[in-house]
Design an enzyme around this catalytic site. Structure first.
Site, PDB file in Angstrom:
ATOM      1  N   SER A  61      35.300  -1.458 -27.245  1.00 36.53           N
ATOM      2  CA  SER A  61      36.043  -2.306 -28.170  1.00 36.53           C
ATOM      3  C   SER A  61      36.426  -1.554 -29.441  1.00 36.53           C
ATOM      4  O   SER A  61      35.870  -0.512 -29.768  1.00 36.53           O
ATOM      5  CB  SER A  61      35.214  -3.535 -28.532  1.00 36.53           C
ATOM      6  OG  SER A  61      34.670  -4.113 -27.377  1.00 36.53           O
TER       7      SER A  61
HETATM    8  N1  SAH Z   1      30.376  -3.859 -25.375  1.00 30.80           N
HETATM    9  C1  SAH Z   1      31.054  -2.776 -24.713  1.00 30.80           C
HETATM   10  C2  SAH Z   1      32.504  -3.072 -24.341  1.00 30.80           C
HETATM   11  C3  SAH Z   1      32.587  -4.138 -23.334  1.00 30.80           C
HETATM   12  S1  SAH Z   1      33.946  -4.104 -22.243  1.00 30.80           S
HETATM   13  C4  SAH Z   1      30.983  -1.495 -25.528  1.00 30.80           C
HETATM   14  O1  SAH Z   1      30.390  -1.502 -26.602  1.00 30.80           O
HETATM   15  O2  SAH Z   1      31.479  -0.476 -25.049  1.00 30.80           O
HETATM   16  C5  SAH Z   1      33.385  -5.487 -21.291  1.00 30.80           C
HETATM   17  C6  SAH Z   1      32.309  -5.169 -20.295  1.00 30.80           C
HETATM   18  O3  SAH Z   1      31.912  -6.403 -19.702  1.00 30.80           O
HETATM   19  C7  SAH Z   1      32.776  -4.269 -19.150  1.00 30.80           C
HETATM   20  O4  SAH Z   1      31.969  -3.135 -19.105  1.00 30.80           O
HETATM   21  C8  SAH Z   1      32.589  -5.139 -17.914  1.00 30.80           C
HETATM   22  O5  SAH Z   1      32.123  -4.415 -16.782  1.00 30.80           O
HETATM   23  C9  SAH Z   1      31.536  -6.123 -18.375  1.00 30.80           C
HETATM   24  N2  SAH Z   1      31.494  -7.382 -17.639  1.00 30.80           N
HETATM   25  C10 SAH Z   1      32.520  -8.174 -17.232  1.00 30.80           C
HETATM   26  N3  SAH Z   1      32.037  -9.259 -16.575  1.00 30.80           N
HETATM   27  C11 SAH Z   1      30.677  -9.146 -16.576  1.00 30.80           C
HETATM   28  C12 SAH Z   1      29.620  -9.940 -16.049  1.00 30.80           C
HETATM   29  N4  SAH Z   1      29.824 -11.072 -15.395  1.00 30.80           N
HETATM   30  N5  SAH Z   1      28.350  -9.509 -16.245  1.00 30.80           N
HETATM   31  C13 SAH Z   1      28.094  -8.352 -16.906  1.00 30.80           C
HETATM   32  N6  SAH Z   1      29.051  -7.563 -17.416  1.00 30.80           N
HETATM   33  C14 SAH Z   1      30.335  -7.953 -17.257  1.00 30.80           C
END
Ligand code: SAH
Length: 213
Positions: A61
């Site tokens: 992000s």
């Molecule tokens: N917080 C992260 C960025 C998140 S991007 C950082 O600091 O880099 C969003 C993430 O959510 C992705 O890696 C994706 O794989 C994950 N995601 C999406 N759906 C999910 C679910 N149901 N359970 C766990 N992770 C999930």
């Protein structure tokens, strides 16, 4: 070419300009070098206020959004925090500087393995990382004082609401995955849940089940 110290100053200044003013949050972000979490040729852009691609088609992000979400979460030193969506691990590492214990979950094994290596290299010991569908939370570790979701669901997932302590706070983006979403803060009170809209954001979707890699 600017020095590391200059880049760091510019990075913190940009965060303040965007409204990240909480001193504890700024300190935690100062301690967490974003370049560690970004691979390849994109790492040169680590200190810019923009989302960047990571593995598995996901994104790390935008720093100002990370800061504003962390600030909205109002993490206290004794808190047990759940993050759903580990991604690069950047947000989880920041939370580890603010909370007593952090649990983070991602549905992609590849992202989890990469993030775990960085957590080890940074010697972060109050953080537990799991490969799982985070929309079900972590029932074995619940309840949580704080929950941060970094992928967008249409509505706050029921299991996450159930795993939030009374007096607890959850921050998450809600709305359709292909459009602008709304960042909301949920406060759990003795009698129910209070919802507050914070700002427009754009996140990758919260998907069901485990990723194939
Ligand atoms: N917080 C992260 C960025 C998140 S991007 C950082 O600091 O880099 C969003 C993430 O959510 C992705 O890696 C994706 O794989 C994950 N995601 C999406 N759906 C999910 C679910 N149901 N359970 C766990 N992770 C999930």
């Amino acid at each position: 070419m600017s020095t590391i110290a200059e880049r760091q100053m510019q990075f913190l200044f940009a965060l303040r300009t965007k409204g990240v003013t909480d001193a504890r949050v700024l300190t935690a972000m100062e301690k967490t070098d974003r370049a560690r979490f970004v691979k390849g040729h994109f790492s040169a852009r680590s200190y810019e206020d923009m989302p960047l691609p990571i593995a598995c088609g996901q994104t790390i992000s935008q720093p100002s959004v990370v800061g504003l979400m962390t600030q909205a979460l109002n993490v206290q030193p004794r808190n047990k925090v759940l993050e759903v969506g580990t991604g690069s691990g950047y947000q989880a590492a920041i939370l580890s500087h603010l909370a007593r214990r952090v649990y983070t979950v991602d549905r992609h094994k590849t992202l989890m393995n990469n993030a775990r290596l960085i957590f080890q290299a940074l010697d972060i010991t109050n953080l537990m990382a799991f490969t799982a569908d985070g929309s079900f939370g972590l029932p074995d570790q619940a309840p949580f004082d704080r929950i941060l979701v970094t992928a967008a669901a249409e509505d706050p997932p029921g299991p996450l609401l159930a795993q939030l302590k009374v007096g607890g706070i959850m921050v998450l983006p809600v709305g359709q995955s292909n459009s602008v979403q709304t960042l909301i803060r949920v406060n759990r009170t003795e009698t129910g849940f209070e919802y507050e809209e914070l700002r427009a954001v754009r996140f990758v979707p919260l998907l069901e089940g485990l990723g194939k890699d």
